[in-house]
Design a protein around this motif. Structure first.
Motif, PDB file in Angstrom:
ATOM      1  N   GLY A 124     -51.990  60.810  64.888  1.00 20.05           N
ATOM      2  CA  GLY A 124     -52.733  59.574  64.735  1.00 20.05           C
ATOM      3  C   GLY A 124     -54.198  59.787  64.456  1.00 20.05           C
ATOM      4  O   GLY A 124     -54.817  59.021  63.711  1.00 20.05           O
ATOM      5  N   GLU A 125     -54.779  60.812  65.063  1.00 17.37           N
ATOM      6  CA  GLU A 125     -56.194  61.088  64.832  1.00 17.37           C
ATOM      7  C   GLU A 125     -56.462  61.313  63.349  1.00 17.37           C
ATOM      8  O   GLU A 125     -57.421  60.771  62.784  1.00 17.37           O
ATOM      9  CB  GLU A 125     -56.623  62.323  65.633  1.00 17.37           C
ATOM     10  CG  GLU A 125     -58.092  62.672  65.469  1.00 17.37           C
ATOM     11  CD  GLU A 125     -58.491  63.908  66.253  1.00 17.37           C
ATOM     12  OE1 GLU A 125     -59.606  64.398  66.038  1.00 17.37           O
ATOM     13  OE2 GLU A 125     -57.686  64.379  67.076  1.00 17.37           O
ATOM     14  N   GLY A 155     -52.442  49.296  62.496  1.00 19.86           N
ATOM     15  CA  GLY A 155     -51.914  49.630  63.810  1.00 19.86           C
ATOM     16  C   GLY A 155     -51.049  50.877  63.725  1.00 19.86           C
ATOM     17  O   GLY A 155     -50.782  51.401  62.648  1.00 19.86           O
ATOM     18  N   GLU A 156     -50.618  51.342  64.880  1.00 16.45           N
ATOM     19  CA  GLU A 156     -49.825  52.578  64.937  1.00 16.45           C
ATOM     20  C   GLU A 156     -48.355  52.268  65.241  1.00 16.45           C
ATOM     21  O   GLU A 156     -48.051  51.542  66.182  1.00 16.45           O
ATOM     22  CB  GLU A 156     -50.387  53.505  66.014  1.00 16.45           C
ATOM     23  CG  GLU A 156     -49.638  54.820  66.130  1.00 16.45           C
ATOM     24  CD  GLU A 156     -50.266  55.731  67.174  1.00 16.45           C
ATOM     25  OE1 GLU A 156     -50.967  56.679  66.779  1.00 16.45           O
ATOM     26  OE2 GLU A 156     -50.060  55.491  68.375  1.00 16.45           O
ATOM     27  N   ASN A 157     -47.481  52.840  64.431  1.00 10.68           N
ATOM     28  CA  ASN A 157     -46.038  52.706  64.659  1.00 10.68           C
ATOM     29  C   ASN A 157     -45.480  53.962  65.298  1.00 10.68           C
ATOM     30  O   ASN A 157     -44.538  53.908  66.069  1.00 10.68           O
ATOM     31  CB  ASN A 157     -45.330  52.419  63.332  1.00 10.68           C
ATOM     32  CG  ASN A 157     -43.944  51.825  63.512  1.00 10.68           C
ATOM     33  OD1 ASN A 157     -43.484  51.673  64.648  1.00 10.68           O
ATOM     34  ND2 ASN A 157     -43.279  51.499  62.442  1.00 10.68           N
ATOM     35  N   GLY A 158     -46.041  55.122  64.979  1.00 11.08           N
ATOM     36  CA  GLY A 158     -45.633  56.367  65.622  1.00 11.08           C
ATOM     37  C   GLY A 158     -44.949  57.338  64.683  1.00 11.08           C
ATOM     38  O   GLY A 158     -44.671  57.041  63.524  1.00 11.08           O
ATOM     39  N   VAL A 159     -44.672  58.528  65.218  1.00  8.65           N
ATOM     40  CA  VAL A 159     -44.034  59.588  64.439  1.00  8.65           C
ATOM     41  C   VAL A 159     -42.535  59.325  64.355  1.00  8.65           C
ATOM     42  O   VAL A 159     -41.868  59.118  65.372  1.00  8.65           O
ATOM     43  CB  VAL A 159     -44.275  60.967  65.083  1.00  8.65           C
ATOM     44  CG1 VAL A 159     -43.684  62.073  64.219  1.00  8.65           C
ATOM     45  CG2 VAL A 159     -45.767  61.200  65.287  1.00  8.65           C
ATOM     46  N   ARG A 160     -42.006  59.345  63.144  1.00  9.90           N
ATOM     47  CA  ARG A 160     -40.598  59.040  62.935  1.00  9.90           C
ATOM     48  C   ARG A 160     -39.752  60.313  63.033  1.00  9.90           C
ATOM     49  O   ARG A 160     -40.106  61.355  62.480  1.00  9.90           O
ATOM     50  CB  ARG A 160     -40.386  58.369  61.569  1.00  9.90           C
ATOM     51  CG  ARG A 160     -41.219  57.102  61.402  1.00  9.90           C
ATOM     52  CD  ARG A 160     -41.017  56.458  60.056  1.00  9.90           C
ATOM     53  NE  ARG A 160     -39.790  55.680  60.004  1.00  9.90           N
ATOM     54  CZ  ARG A 160     -39.707  54.394  60.341  1.00  9.90           C
ATOM     55  NH1 ARG A 160     -40.790  53.747  60.754  1.00  9.90           N
ATOM     56  NH2 ARG A 160     -38.569  53.747  60.269  1.00  9.90           N
ATOM     57  N   GLY A 218     -26.650  57.296  61.357  1.00  7.57           N
ATOM     58  CA  GLY A 218     -27.919  57.516  62.037  1.00  7.57           C
ATOM     59  C   GLY A 218     -29.055  56.727  61.424  1.00  7.57           C
ATOM     60  O   GLY A 218     -28.850  55.866  60.559  1.00  7.57           O
ATOM     61  N   TYR A 219     -30.258  57.052  61.854  1.00  7.67           N
ATOM     62  CA  TYR A 219     -31.452  56.331  61.421  1.00  7.67           C
ATOM     63  C   TYR A 219     -32.660  57.215  61.688  1.00  7.67           C
ATOM     64  O   TYR A 219     -32.539  58.318  62.231  1.00  7.67           O
ATOM     65  CB  TYR A 219     -31.595  55.014  62.193  1.00  7.67           C
ATOM     66  CG  TYR A 219     -31.699  55.193  63.697  1.00  7.67           C
ATOM     67  CD1 TYR A 219     -32.940  55.204  64.334  1.00  7.67           C
ATOM     68  CD2 TYR A 219     -30.554  55.364  64.491  1.00  7.67           C
ATOM     69  CE1 TYR A 219     -33.044  55.378  65.707  1.00  7.67           C
ATOM     70  CE2 TYR A 219     -30.653  55.540  65.859  1.00  7.67           C
ATOM     71  CZ  TYR A 219     -31.901  55.550  66.465  1.00  7.67           C
ATOM     72  OH  TYR A 219     -31.994  55.732  67.821  1.00  7.67           O
ATOM     73  N   GLU A 220     -33.844  56.741  61.328  1.00  7.43           N
ATOM     74  CA  GLU A 220     -35.069  57.478  61.650  1.00  7.43           C
ATOM     75  C   GLU A 220     -36.125  56.479  62.113  1.00  7.43           C
ATOM     76  O   GLU A 220     -36.388  55.494  61.449  1.00  7.43           O
ATOM     77  CB  GLU A 220     -35.541  58.324  60.454  1.00  7.43           C
ATOM     78  CG  GLU A 220     -35.513  57.642  59.095  1.00  7.43           C
ATOM     79  CD  GLU A 220     -36.789  56.888  58.819  1.00  7.43           C
ATOM     80  OE1 GLU A 220     -37.882  57.441  59.022  1.00  7.43           O
ATOM     81  OE2 GLU A 220     -36.689  55.714  58.400  1.00  7.43           O
ATOM     82  N   ASN A 221     -36.664  56.742  63.319  1.00  4.10           N
ATOM     83  CA  ASN A 221     -37.626  55.840  63.947  1.00  4.10           C
ATOM     84  C   ASN A 221     -38.490  56.600  64.958  1.00  4.10           C
ATOM     85  O   ASN A 221     -38.097  57.670  65.428  1.00  4.10           O
ATOM     86  CB  ASN A 221     -36.908  54.709  64.678  1.00  4.10           C
ATOM     87  CG  ASN A 221     -36.666  53.481  63.817  1.00  4.10           C
ATOM     88  OD1 ASN A 221     -35.594  52.895  63.841  1.00  4.10           O
ATOM     89  ND2 ASN A 221     -37.654  53.066  63.057  1.00  4.10           N
ATOM     90  N   PRO A 222     -39.628  56.034  65.327  1.00  2.00           N
ATOM     91  CA  PRO A 222     -40.428  56.634  66.392  1.00  2.00           C
ATOM     92  C   PRO A 222     -39.864  56.280  67.769  1.00  2.00           C
ATOM     93  O   PRO A 222     -39.094  55.329  67.909  1.00  2.00           O
ATOM     94  CB  PRO A 222     -41.812  56.012  66.186  1.00  2.00           C
ATOM     95  CG  PRO A 222     -41.533  54.698  65.535  1.00  2.00           C
ATOM     96  CD  PRO A 222     -40.323  54.913  64.666  1.00  2.00           C
ATOM     97  N   TYR A 245     -45.483  59.826  59.669  1.00  2.00           N
ATOM     98  CA  TYR A 245     -46.315  59.197  60.690  1.00  2.00           C
ATOM     99  C   TYR A 245     -46.506  57.743  60.277  1.00  2.00           C
ATOM    100  O   TYR A 245     -47.203  57.449  59.307  1.00  2.00           O
ATOM    101  CB  TYR A 245     -47.666  59.897  60.825  1.00  2.00           C
ATOM    102  CG  TYR A 245     -48.436  59.404  62.020  1.00  2.00           C
ATOM    103  CD1 TYR A 245     -48.274  60.012  63.259  1.00  2.00           C
ATOM    104  CD2 TYR A 245     -49.264  58.299  61.917  1.00  2.00           C
ATOM    105  CE1 TYR A 245     -48.947  59.541  64.368  1.00  2.00           C
ATOM    106  CE2 TYR A 245     -49.935  57.820  63.024  1.00  2.00           C
ATOM    107  CZ  TYR A 245     -49.777  58.443  64.247  1.00  2.00           C
ATOM    108  OH  TYR A 245     -50.428  57.950  65.350  1.00  2.00           O
ATOM    109  N   GLY A 246     -45.868  56.823  60.997  1.00  2.00           N
ATOM    110  CA  GLY A 246     -45.816  55.431  60.573  1.00  2.00           C
ATOM    111  C   GLY A 246     -46.956  54.583  61.113  1.00  2.00           C
ATOM    112  O   GLY A 246     -47.410  54.768  62.249  1.00  2.00           O
ATOM    113  N   VAL A 247     -47.418  53.641  60.295  1.00  2.00           N
ATOM    114  CA  VAL A 247     -48.471  52.717  60.715  1.00  2.00           C
ATOM    115  C   VAL A 247     -48.033  51.284  60.425  1.00  2.00           C
ATOM    116  O   VAL A 247     -47.053  51.043  59.714  1.00  2.00           O
ATOM    117  CB  VAL A 247     -49.812  53.007  60.003  1.00  2.00           C
ATOM    118  CG1 VAL A 247     -50.285  54.412  60.328  1.00  2.00           C
ATOM    119  CG2 VAL A 247     -49.702  52.821  58.496  1.00  2.00           C
TER     120      VAL A 247
END
Length: 343
Positions: A124-125, A155-160, A218-222, A245-247
């Motif tokens: 995120g940084e 905003g931050e969604n996170g690492v997928r 399956g799927y891919e998500n944070p 890295y999702g936002v």
């Protein structure tokens, strides 16, 4: 006849005051000031989730600082439609604002697709060092010009990561033949193809049932979304592929924005900037807690060695390069320049 005309004229004024431009609800307070009701839609959970929680903080602050001239109504959990439908609603003005993951934006503005290319940001940084500057402004400027959607904050969604119910994934060969849910985003689909899987676009609000019924493997998500939406209840394996890295983009219909008085426009921009800080902090906390929750519910979590991680990244590299002309050479080159400068 005169009384009838007067009655119709009065009704017309009332209707206009209640509806406002582009469907925005505008009322008059007891003191005679206009009150603007703004809907904010998103697809995350309605409770125990960083997105709704941060928006409640945003709602409280902006209503207080505007002295009630702005009223925020939040609509979580895809209540107003899946993410693409929500974006369309914001574009046509039936929904004033939304917080949307970047995937669906690619169908509205090609340059936004650059944010969904794999293995760009490590954390995120790094991501927000780039997005909170002129590169993020450029993406929002393109979005406004092409769609009438005004970007307010990131905003931050996170690492997928990659999750599935068929087998433990350690190498790209383990992905071969698996039907993996993706967003309606060509870059994500091309990435899954590069790994050997079968990309299957499904609306986010249909993901849980699709896993439960075996429509997808399956799927891919944070972690934050997996826990917030309780996907761990229908998930067996998760591998820390850390591929995107999702936002989030916080957007508003530009006609709605322009209808606000200048002081409320300024307040809205200030408060969405504060929301971004709060939401990112909440997301970090939810990400950290999410892994423990998944392990407690029996999900097998696999960490990759550097060699295994690089095998996925190397397969994705040609996908990244192939999108230079798609997203626009100016956008692509500026991003690479910013990333290099950061490193």
């Amino acid at each position: 006849m005169k009384k009838l005309k007067l009655l119709l004229l009065t009704l017309g004024i009332i209707i206009l005051a209640a509806c406002g431009d582009e469907g925005t609800s505008i009322e008059t307070s007891a003191s005679g000031e206009q009150v603007y009701k703004l809907k904010v839609a998103h697809s995350s959970a309605a409770t125990d989730d960083r997105l709704e929680n941060s928006l409640q903080e945003f709602k409280k602050s902006i209503e207080e600082k505007s002295n009630g001239r702005i009223i925020i109504e939040t609509y979580p959990n895809s209540q107003l439609g899946a993410e693409r439908e929500t974006l369309e609603g914001v574009q046509n003005g039936s929904i004033e604002m939304a917080v949307i993951s970047t995937g669906p934006f690619s169908g509205f503005s090609k340059s936004m697709m650059v944010l969904d290319l794999p293995y760009l940001f490590k954390n995120g940084e790094e991501a927000f060092e780039v997005l909170d500057g002129d590169f993020g402004d450029k993406l929002f400027d393109n979005l406004l010009e092409e769609t009438g959607l005004r970007g307010l904050a990131w905003g931050e969604n996170g690492v997928r990561h990659m999750a599935n119910n068929s087998r433990k994934i350690v190498t790209p060969e383990d992905v071969e033949g698996l039907k993996i849910r993706t967003q309606e985003n060509q870059a994500h689909m091309d990435m899954i193809k590069a790994f050997g899987g079968g990309p299957t676009p499904i609306a986010f609000n249909e993901l849980y049932s699709s896993l439960q019924q075996g429509v997808i493997d399956g799927y891919e998500n944070p972690f934050s979304l997996i826990v917030g939406m309780k996907f761990y209840e229908v998930t067996k394996h998760l591998t820390l592929t850390s591929h995107v890295y999702g936002v989030y983009g916080f957007v508003i219909n530009d006609d709605v924005y322009s209808s606000l008085p200048a002081d409320l426009q300024e307040l809205l921009e200030e408060e969405t900037d504060k929301w971004a800080v709060i939401e990112r902090e909440m997301n970090q906390q939810q990400e950290e807690a999410g892994r423990k929750v998944m392990e407690e519910h029996g999900v097998e979590i696999t960490e990759l060695t550097d060699e295994q991680y690089n095998a996925f990244r190397d397969l994705a590299a040609p996908v990244v390069e192939s999108y230079r002309d798609v997203v626009g050479a100016d956008v692509y080159d500026l991003l690479m320049e910013k990333l290099e400068a950061y490193k």
